[in-house]
Design a protein around this motif. Sequence first.
Motif, short mmCIF file in Angstrom:
data_model
loop_
_atom_site.label_atom_id
_atom_site.label_comp_id
_atom_site.label_asym_id
_atom_site.label_seq_id
_atom_site.Cartn_x
_atom_site.Cartn_y
_atom_site.Cartn_z
N GLU A 138 -13.41 -1.84 1.60
CA GLU A 138 -13.40 -1.34 3.03
C GLU A 138 -14.64 -0.86 3.20
O GLU A 138 -14.92 0.16 4.16
N GLY A 186 -8.89 -3.03 3.43
CA GLY A 186 -8.66 -2.01 4.36
C GLY A 186 -9.44 -2.07 5.37
O GLY A 186 -10.69 -1.44 5.62
N THR A 187 -8.98 -2.85 6.37
CA THR A 187 -9.66 -3.13 7.65
C THR A 187 -9.99 -1.78 8.60
O THR A 187 -10.97 -1.51 9.27
N ASN A 188 -9.10 -0.84 8.38
CA ASN A 188 -9.39 0.37 9.15
C ASN A 188 -10.39 1.17 9.03
O ASN A 188 -11.38 1.48 9.78
N ASP A 189 -10.78 1.21 7.58
CA ASP A 189 -12.17 1.82 7.18
C ASP A 189 -13.20 0.69 7.30
O ASP A 189 -14.40 0.95 7.73
N CYS A 206 -4.40 -4.75 4.01
CA CYS A 206 -3.42 -3.68 4.50
C CYS A 206 -3.73 -2.76 5.41
O CYS A 206 -3.08 -1.53 5.53
N GLY A 207 -4.87 -2.92 6.10
CA GLY A 207 -5.36 -2.19 7.27
C GLY A 207 -4.42 -2.39 8.48
O GLY A 207 -3.49 -3.37 8.43
N ARG A 221 0.39 5.10 -0.07
CA ARG A 221 -0.57 6.09 0.04
C ARG A 221 -0.38 7.36 -0.62
O ARG A 221 0.22 8.19 0.08
N GLU A 241 -1.72 10.12 -1.25
CA GLU A 241 -2.46 11.42 -1.10
C GLU A 241 -1.56 12.42 -0.41
O GLU A 241 -1.66 13.64 -0.53
N LEU A 275 0.82 -1.24 0.11
CA LEU A 275 -0.04 -0.06 -0.13
C LEU A 275 0.94 1.32 0.10
O LEU A 275 1.49 1.49 0.91
N ARG A 326 -1.86 3.17 -4.52
CA ARG A 326 -2.97 3.56 -4.56
C ARG A 326 -3.49 4.70 -5.00
O ARG A 326 -2.63 5.78 -4.63
N ARG A 336 -13.52 5.84 13.18
CA ARG A 336 -12.01 5.51 13.44
C ARG A 336 -11.10 6.49 14.31
O ARG A 336 -10.19 6.14 14.73
C1 PEP Z 1 -7.51 0.98 5.63
O1 PEP Z 1 -8.81 1.73 5.53
O2 PEP Z 1 -7.49 0.00 6.34
C2 PEP Z 1 -6.59 1.57 4.72
C3 PEP Z 1 -5.44 0.81 4.75
O3 PEP Z 1 -6.69 2.62 4.22
P1 PEP Z 1 -6.39 4.11 5.00
O4 PEP Z 1 -6.01 3.83 6.38
O5 PEP Z 1 -5.42 4.79 4.14
O6 PEP Z 1 -7.88 4.64 5.14
#
Ligand code: PEP
Length: 580
Positions: A433, A454-457, A504-505, A298, A300, A296, A334, A467
């Motif tokens: 995600e 993307g487990t974070n989202d 990739c979270g 990022r 941005e 991943l 990404r 989050r």
């Molecule tokens: C996620 O959402 O798990 C992710 C890897 O992307 P980001 O943390 O950049 O939103």
Amino acid sequence: MQSFSGIAASPGIAMGRLRIIDRRRTVISEYPIPSDAVSHEIGRLTQAIEDTRIELESLKSRLAESSGEDHLFFIETHLMILADERLVTETTETIRTGMINAEGALRRTLHRYREAFARIDDPYLRERISDVETVIERILRSMSGEKVEPFPQHEDQIIIAAHDLSPADMLQINRSHVLAIITEIGGRTSHTAILARALELPAVMGVDGITDLLLDGVAVIVDGLSGSVFVEPDQEIFQSSLRRKQHYEYVEYELLKTVSLPAVTRDGHVMQLRGNVEIPEEGASVLGHGGSGVGLYRTEMLFMNRAVMPDEEEQLAIYRAMQKAIAPHPLTIRTLDAGGDKLLDGMELAGEANPAMGVRAIRLSLLMPDEFKKQLRAILRVSADGPVRIMFPMISGLEEVRTAKALLEEVKHELAVSGTRFDSAVQVGVMIEIPAAVTLADLLAREVDFFSVGTNDLIQYTLAIDRTNEQLSHLYQPLHPAVLRSLRRIVQAAHGAGIPACLCGEMAGDPLYLPILLGLGFDELSMGAGSILRVKQMLRRCSLERASRIAEGCFDFSTAAEVEMYLKSQITLDVTESID
Ligand code: PEP
Ligand code: MG
């Protein structure tokens, strides 16, 4: 004994002799000048900028010879700041209209930069002011004729303390003589801290007043795990620090044994362990921790804190630097994931009532197809240099994937017509995600070459838990049965269509979750570089067969707490034991 506490910026414990380096700011005085001195002051400014450029260019070529080109990103950044038109025009304007000396005008320019950076929410970007400060300090030193004190090259076992150290300073540190660093300013996400971690140099930052001690040569202990510094430590502190150091080094030593070992289970199942990165200099750290590429990137980061989006050439240069840093391993880029909590300058979306559910990620890219195509063009062009994968964020349904892919095809066609090289078989994946993407995973899997969860989202949207809200952090549960069922469904859909399932979270970087993710069938995990060895250690202690049974066993429980208890009863984090 004196003790100080600061920010634990780079892990490790070191004991050595204090060596204070004078990197304090040049003292500046501002004074009025007569009108006939204006052009002289402007001349002094432009000459100092030119001298600084020559100095940086020569530092760059010296470092390229001694340590290769990989770490030169910082000097490139400083050269870019130096080349910024506004630096010259604003300062010249202040000399002219304010009728003051060049140093005073430059300080006013710095003040304006500081105000602008202070308004940035993102802590990483906010700390980039330190790069601007370093560059302006160099120009001021050049005007005053002061030389930057060279780094000690032959003193053994020293711990360097300085008001601030620039990334360029870090690159000059002789790792075999310097044991640790202490600075009075700087934070965990500063470039200097990133480099300290990449160089595996214990560091404590934000230790106010350390350079005022003027105690060159005294014994000092730097604890980069707790953020403590002890000057002339007593026997008790010395002994306890020594024990902590030995324990830390034992664990690291055990972990480092796995760097060159393959990421494979006891029963021979291979799993790709890759790194998450934001800026090119993190690539070396991913490889240094045994990562097999980047899962991943990022992008941005490159788009933030600027009025104008980076053009194709600027993007290409940065993506190339990243590709080069991790070659010959694959780089997963990404596309822009802005919006939500990652706002770009000038985005009129700041007023959205629900930014996490607003115009963000792929939705934003599809709203500005020209900018999106620019990014796709830069990514495709770098795909000619080595293995590159493209990944679309926040996909919620088929239309988005199809539209994004259609734009990618347009760009490929344009590049082909113009005779520009790219990998025509570049892999295209989507991030899973959003719960809708989980529900549609079987349909999405037919459209792409890989999934990356993307487990974070995904956790945020599945459990409706923001989050970023620390008050709800106890409810943000990776082991929630709803999350685990989603993960199982995603892997089944991916494998049903014959494509790999990646994740990739942040969940990927916690060794506790490895048996479940392995047992569910994930093919690749991508995480912060510092987590790779610990996760690899756990992987090598597992067997796929046992992990599959553990993962299956998790579904017998109906709450996150029960799953966690079960999981912990099945594994042990003790390095000497194996799960078989
Ligand atoms: C996620 O959402 O798990 C992710 C890897 O992307 P980001 O943390 O950049 O939103
Ligand atoms: Mg995300």
